[in-house]
Design an enzyme around this catalytic site. Structure first.
Site, short mmCIF file in Angstrom:
data_model
loop_
_atom_site.label_atom_id
_atom_site.label_comp_id
_atom_site.label_asym_id
_atom_site.label_seq_id
_atom_site.Cartn_x
_atom_site.Cartn_y
_atom_site.Cartn_z
CE LYS A 30 -2.20 -0.97 3.87
NZ LYS A 30 -1.63 -2.28 4.23
NE ARG A 57 -4.17 -0.47 10.08
CZ ARG A 57 -3.09 0.02 9.48
NH1 ARG A 57 -3.11 1.20 8.91
NH2 ARG A 57 -1.98 -0.67 9.44
NE ARG A 95 7.34 -2.29 5.79
CZ ARG A 95 6.01 -2.24 5.84
NH1 ARG A 95 5.33 -1.75 4.83
NH2 ARG A 95 5.38 -2.68 6.90
NE ARG A 147 6.24 -0.08 9.63
CZ ARG A 147 5.01 -0.03 9.12
NH1 ARG A 147 4.81 0.53 7.94
NH2 ARG A 147 4.00 -0.53 9.78
NE ARG A 164 2.20 -4.09 11.03
CZ ARG A 164 3.25 -4.08 10.20
NH1 ARG A 164 4.39 -4.64 10.56
NH2 ARG A 164 3.15 -3.52 9.03
P1 AMP Z 1 0.92 1.15 8.83
O1 AMP Z 1 2.14 1.96 8.53
O2 AMP Z 1 -0.27 1.56 8.03
O3 AMP Z 1 1.19 -0.34 8.71
O4 AMP Z 1 0.54 1.42 10.36
C1 AMP Z 1 1.45 1.11 11.41
C2 AMP Z 1 0.71 1.08 12.73
O5 AMP Z 1 0.14 2.36 12.99
C3 AMP Z 1 -0.47 0.11 12.78
O6 AMP Z 1 -0.07 -1.23 13.08
C4 AMP Z 1 -1.29 0.74 13.91
O7 AMP Z 1 -0.71 0.48 15.17
C5 AMP Z 1 -1.12 2.23 13.63
N1 AMP Z 1 -2.16 2.73 12.70
C6 AMP Z 1 -1.97 3.22 11.44
N2 AMP Z 1 -3.14 3.59 10.89
C7 AMP Z 1 -4.09 3.30 11.80
C8 AMP Z 1 -5.51 3.43 11.81
N3 AMP Z 1 -6.19 3.90 10.75
N4 AMP Z 1 -6.18 3.04 12.94
C9 AMP Z 1 -5.53 2.56 14.00
N5 AMP Z 1 -4.20 2.39 14.05
C10 AMP Z 1 -3.47 2.76 12.97
#
Ligand code: AMP
Length: 232
Positions: free
Chosen positions: A30, A105, A144, A177, A188
């Site tokens: 994404k 989400r 990654r 990360r 996740r």
């Molecule tokens: P991502 O970079 O999109 O994989 O997000 C990394 C982490 O940020 C996720 O595992 C959540 O802990 C938090 N996070 C990101 N976007 C959201 C969201 N829309 N709602 C809740 N937690 C989020």
């Protein structure tokens, strides 16, 4: 930004503005796809994960609340993320449309977004679902690496930088990360299946969902997304 005329975005409605929502399991691509589409269509890429990671790095109030939740791979509370998105899409660069990567989400977040778009008389929504075989996801996540300076995403297996550990664009040292560890990745994936995947069916039933094969090379996936946006 290039000097040529800006490409028109599809799905323009009376509101004239569009939200592109990127769906897919963690590791589906994404972020990589959003970066490229943002570059090609000249609309901002809004990643809630990036905004939260930035808040953690800066040690802000939001960052302090989110840090341990993110490290565990769980979802940050809806109210916090919804407020962040509301503020961000009110900024002037979002007027012509924007890409949301990692939001909504949860059902609560999707309903909140509906309300925001309605209130701001925004145009259509297109939701893209990047589908990737389960087996590839773990390798993508553990391989990654990200540039902390410009956000460029690499993968040590499929898309390595020219010099190991160094960003091609600005020479910064790449980082992994905190939540790309095996334990956090499992959480996740579970949260994705439980909270986010049901949203795909929601947007499908609204006629707004487009599936894309995320197993292809990144450039081919981008081309497929741009093609389907034009056809929408
Ligand atoms: P991502 O970079 O999109 O994989 O997000 C990394 C982490 O940020 C996720 O595992 C959540 O802990 C938090 N996070 C990101 N976007 C959201 C969201 N829309 N709602 C809740 N937690 C989020």
């Amino acid at each position: 930004m290039g000097a040529g005329p800006l490409p028109e975005l599809p799905h323009k409605t009376a509101g004239g503005l569009q939200a592109l929502l990127m769906f897919g399991a963690p590791g589906a691509g994404k972020g990589t796809q959003s970066q490229e589409i943002s570059r090609q269509l000249h609309i901002p890429h809004i990643s809630t994960g990036d905004i939260l990671r930035d808040a953690v790095r800066k040690g802000t109030e939001i960052g302090r609340r989110a840090q341990s939740i993110m490290e565990a791979g769980e979802l940050v509370p809806d109210d916090l993320v919804c407020a962040m998105v509301e503020r961000r899409i009110a900024e002037p660069d979002c007027q012509r449309g924007f890409i949301l990567d990692g939001f909504p989400r949860s059902v609560h977040q999707a309903l909140f977004l509906d309300g925001l778009l309605r209130a701001q008389r925004r145009g259509g929504v297109v939701a893209v679902n990047i589908r990737v075989d389960q087996g590839s996801l773990l390798k993508r996540l553990t391989g990654r690496r990200t540039c902390p300076k410009c956000g460029t995403i690499y993968n040590i297996y499929s898309n390595p930088p020219q010099k190991a550990g160094i960003c091609d664009r600005d020479g910064a040292s790449l980082i992994q990360r905190d939540d790309d560890t095996e334990a956090a990745v499992q959480t996740r994936l579970r949260e994705y299946r439980r909270q986010t995947r049901p949203l795909i069916e929601r947007y499908r039933s609204l006629g707004a969902l487009r599936d894309v094969d995320g197993n292809l090379e990144p450039q081919a996936v981008t081309a497929a997304i741009i093609h389907l946006l034009k056809a929408s």
